[in-house]
Design a protein around this motif. Sequence first.
Motif, mmCIF file in Angstrom:
data_model
loop_
_atom_site.group_PDB
_atom_site.id
_atom_site.type_symbol
_atom_site.label_atom_id
_atom_site.label_comp_id
_atom_site.label_asym_id
_atom_site.label_seq_id
_atom_site.Cartn_x
_atom_site.Cartn_y
_atom_site.Cartn_z
ATOM 1 N N LEU A 1 -89.457 -64.143 75.357
ATOM 2 C CA LEU A 1 -90.238 -64.682 76.459
ATOM 3 C C LEU A 1 -90.793 -63.543 77.298
ATOM 4 C CD1 LEU A 1 -87.781 -67.426 77.693
ATOM 5 C CD2 LEU A 1 -89.745 -67.737 76.225
ATOM 6 N N ARG A 2 -91.995 -63.727 77.784
ATOM 7 C CA ARG A 2 -92.581 -62.718 78.664
ATOM 8 C C ARG A 2 -92.637 -63.266 80.079
ATOM 9 N NH1 ARG A 2 -96.853 -59.220 75.498
ATOM 10 N NH2 ARG A 2 -95.991 -59.526 73.452
ATOM 11 N N SER A 3 -92.345 -62.423 81.018
ATOM 12 C CA SER A 3 -92.426 -62.839 82.409
ATOM 13 C C SER A 3 -93.838 -62.622 82.924
ATOM 14 C CB SER A 3 -91.422 -62.056 83.263
ATOM 15 O OG SER A 3 -91.832 -60.707 83.373
ATOM 16 N N SER A 4 -94.118 -63.106 84.120
ATOM 17 C CA SER A 4 -95.456 -62.967 84.703
ATOM 18 C C SER A 4 -95.804 -61.501 84.981
ATOM 19 C CB SER A 4 -95.556 -63.787 85.989
ATOM 20 O OG SER A 4 -94.598 -63.310 86.917
ATOM 21 N N ARG A 5 -94.824 -60.651 85.038
ATOM 22 C CA ARG A 5 -95.063 -59.229 85.311
ATOM 23 C C ARG A 5 -95.207 -58.422 84.018
ATOM 24 N NH1 ARG A 5 -90.614 -59.112 89.960
ATOM 25 N NH2 ARG A 5 -91.863 -60.095 91.560
ATOM 26 N N GLY A 6 -95.233 -59.083 82.873
ATOM 27 C CA GLY A 6 -95.425 -58.382 81.616
ATOM 28 C C GLY A 6 -94.136 -57.976 80.929
ATOM 29 N N GLY A 7 -93.005 -58.156 81.570
ATOM 30 C CA GLY A 7 -91.734 -57.811 80.957
ATOM 31 C C GLY A 7 -91.224 -58.960 80.103
ATOM 32 N N CYS A 8 -90.039 -58.792 79.593
ATOM 33 C CA CYS A 8 -89.430 -59.832 78.774
ATOM 34 C C CYS A 8 -88.186 -60.363 79.467
ATOM 35 C CB CYS A 8 -89.046 -59.272 77.410
ATOM 36 S SG CYS A 8 -90.447 -58.815 76.400
ATOM 37 N N VAL A 9 -87.840 -61.586 79.153
ATOM 38 C CA VAL A 9 -86.617 -62.181 79.671
ATOM 39 C C VAL A 9 -85.838 -62.748 78.496
ATOM 40 C CG1 VAL A 9 -87.591 -62.740 81.927
ATOM 41 C CG2 VAL A 9 -87.705 -64.417 80.102
ATOM 42 N N SER A 10 -84.560 -62.903 78.677
ATOM 43 C CA SER A 10 -83.706 -63.503 77.657
ATOM 44 C C SER A 10 -83.124 -64.783 78.212
ATOM 45 C CB SER A 10 -82.564 -62.559 77.278
ATOM 46 O OG SER A 10 -83.076 -61.379 76.710
ATOM 47 N N VAL A 11 -82.891 -65.723 77.326
ATOM 48 C CA VAL A 11 -82.254 -66.974 77.718
ATOM 49 C C VAL A 11 -80.944 -67.055 76.960
ATOM 50 C CG1 VAL A 11 -82.444 -69.485 77.713
ATOM 51 C CG2 VAL A 11 -84.474 -68.088 78.113
ATOM 52 N N LEU A 12 -79.851 -67.118 77.694
ATOM 53 C CA LEU A 12 -78.530 -67.230 77.102
ATOM 54 C C LEU A 12 -78.116 -68.696 77.153
ATOM 55 C CD1 LEU A 12 -75.958 -65.861 75.993
ATOM 56 C CD2 LEU A 12 -75.192 -65.664 78.366
ATOM 57 N N VAL A 13 -77.792 -69.238 76.009
ATOM 58 C CA VAL A 13 -77.415 -70.648 75.937
ATOM 59 C C VAL A 13 -75.975 -70.738 75.460
ATOM 60 C CG1 VAL A 13 -77.955 -72.870 74.877
ATOM 61 C CG2 VAL A 13 -79.803 -71.273 75.395
ATOM 62 N N ARG A 14 -75.151 -71.454 76.228
ATOM 63 C CA ARG A 14 -73.753 -71.659 75.862
ATOM 64 C C ARG A 14 -73.473 -73.143 75.824
ATOM 65 N NH1 ARG A 14 -69.706 -68.424 79.465
ATOM 66 N NH2 ARG A 14 -68.346 -69.538 78.042
ATOM 67 N N ALA A 15 -72.572 -73.535 74.954
ATOM 68 C CA ALA A 15 -72.206 -74.947 74.865
ATOM 69 C C ALA A 15 -70.787 -75.059 74.315
ATOM 70 C CB ALA A 15 -73.187 -75.684 73.961
ATOM 71 N N GLY A 16 -70.206 -76.227 74.481
ATOM 72 C CA GLY A 16 -68.833 -76.472 74.039
ATOM 73 C C GLY A 16 -68.689 -76.624 72.544
ATOM 74 N N ASN A 17 -69.751 -77.021 71.856
ATOM 75 C CA ASN A 17 -69.684 -77.164 70.399
ATOM 76 C C ASN A 17 -71.076 -76.919 69.803
ATOM 77 O OD1 ASN A 17 -71.211 -79.608 70.535
ATOM 78 N ND2 ASN A 17 -69.322 -80.713 71.029
#
Length: 162
Positions: A1-17
């Motif tokens: 993903l790219r942020s509005s400032r041109g950088g990148c972001v990460s999305v960490l997804v956690r779940a029980g199963n």
Amino acid sequence: LRSSRGGCVSVLVRAGNHLLLDETVRCVHDALCVVRSLVKRRALVAGGGAPEMEISTKLGAWARTVGGITAVCIEEFAQVLEVIPCTLAENAGMNGLEIVTELRAAHARGEKYAGINMKKRCVSNMLEENVVQPLLVSACALIMATETVRLILKIDDIVICK
């Protein structure tokens, strides 16, 4: 993903199963697809089945002016579009046939933004309720459905498609 400032972001997804994790990943993907659709074409339409019902209403009226086998094809296509609001209503635990009948009547009265309000369990103006969807999603679905129907009708020369 790219942020509005041109950088990148990460999305960490956690779940029980794994089942919950897979569903969460699908939801994030769907949300990103909506954003992508809005970036490609900056336009929104009313949600809740309103566009499909409005198109169905207009096609039904047009079919009555055409006549012949073409009118039958147009009328059937118009009726098939009503499956979308019916499915929305049924998925919300509402009576699909009853809601679609009410929705059809609202559109016949000229209420072109009338759609299925799942929170209030009724038909209401989707723009006033801030229920919108990307135009690109609706347009692509209608274009693909129309092309599919044309291909099927061409197979055995059922109808000469223009």
